[in-house]
Design an enzyme around this catalytic site. Sequence first.
Site, PDB file in Angstrom:
ATOM      1  CG  HIS A   1      21.654  29.855  13.408  1.00 17.23           C
ATOM      2  ND1 HIS A   1      20.823  30.935  13.574  1.00 17.23           N
ATOM      3  CD2 HIS A   1      20.839  28.757  13.372  1.00 17.23           C
ATOM      4  CE1 HIS A   1      19.566  30.525  13.648  1.00 17.23           C
ATOM      5  NE2 HIS A   1      19.550  29.206  13.518  1.00 17.23           N
TER       6      HIS A   1
ATOM      7  CG  ASP B   1      14.124  37.588  11.917  1.00 18.57           C
ATOM      8  OD1 ASP B   1      14.391  36.371  11.996  1.00 18.57           O
ATOM      9  OD2 ASP B   1      12.993  38.014  11.611  1.00 18.57           O
TER      10      ASP B   1
ATOM     11  NE  ARG C   1      15.856  27.424  11.208  1.00 21.63           N
ATOM     12  CZ  ARG C   1      15.217  28.585  11.049  1.00 21.63           C
ATOM     13  NH1 ARG C   1      14.568  28.840   9.926  1.00 21.63           N
ATOM     14  NH2 ARG C   1      15.201  29.493  12.007  1.00 21.63           N
TER      15      ARG C   1
ATOM     16  CG  HIS D   1       7.759  45.899   9.544  1.00 15.94           C
ATOM     17  ND1 HIS D   1       7.311  47.004   8.837  1.00 15.94           N
ATOM     18  CD2 HIS D   1       8.849  45.456   8.871  1.00 15.94           C
ATOM     19  CE1 HIS D   1       8.100  47.216   7.795  1.00 15.94           C
ATOM     20  NE2 HIS D   1       9.040  46.281   7.786  1.00 15.94           N
TER      21      HIS D   1
ATOM     22  CG  LEU E   1      30.406  48.379  22.440  1.00 13.55           C
ATOM     23  CD1 LEU E   1      29.369  49.456  22.161  1.00 13.55           C
ATOM     24  CD2 LEU E   1      30.663  47.542  21.184  1.00 13.55           C
TER      25      LEU E   1
ATOM     26  CB  SER F   1      10.195  39.131  18.513  1.00 19.67           C
ATOM     27  OG  SER F   1       9.671  39.026  17.201  1.00 19.67           O
TER      28      SER F   1
END
Length: 252
Positions: free
Chosen positions: A41, A24, A37, A197, A135, A200
């Site tokens: 990203h 976020d 924006r 906090h 991974l 979502s």
Amino acid sequence: MSSENQQEANPSIFGPRHVAIIMDGNGRWAKRQGKLRVFGHKAGVKSVRRAVSFAASHHLDALTLYAFSSENWNRPAQEVSALMELFVRALDSEVKSLHKHNVRLRVIGDVSRFSARLQERIRRSEQLTENNDGLTLNIAANYGGRWDIIQGVKHLAERVQEGLLRPDQINEELLSEQVCMNDLTPVDLVIRTGGEHRISNFLLWQIAYAELYFTDVLWPDFDELVFEGALNAFAQRERRFGGTTPIGVNAS
């Protein structure tokens, strides 16, 4: 108790095996730079690269990144379009490096809503890396925790309808087998950047007993030191999994 058994009993002694991150703050980071924006990203892709490298070097079993929620379609069309194009470009530019470093890439979520072009990129990327045993990198795209659970319930309902399962046989274990990442190590730690906090609608079933770590650092500024800080905080937690005694500690 051997060190291997001790780690199995109390994963926090040696650190988490599966970390999930809510990435976020890209938009706010760009705004502070006086940019659109989408620039945030793009900068966030570099943080993804750093996080994956860190997770691999610290021998995590899995890293799950919340890239695009099912609610993100409500963002301005121009931003959504830019995100989709960025996703395509990231797959094209990163998948060979992931494969070279033995990373298995998987995309979790309802990919059917994506363009045919993006779906094809996802299919090819997953196919290229499917046999890697390092991974596991899960990218949650058009993903929602409620959607995930509903899909699992539907699958069980179909089995009931077909006469393969009785309703009274449905339990947590059966539903766990139907949700995303059911074959992986459970999520131990959830990190959220950007100062908020909340969860979502992220991995609602999978993080029932995960530790939560929140940081004010915006995602494009997330680096190895911040990741290390989250792991250090995790190591200080006492994980009880619903009991009264920390796992790995004998009750007196």
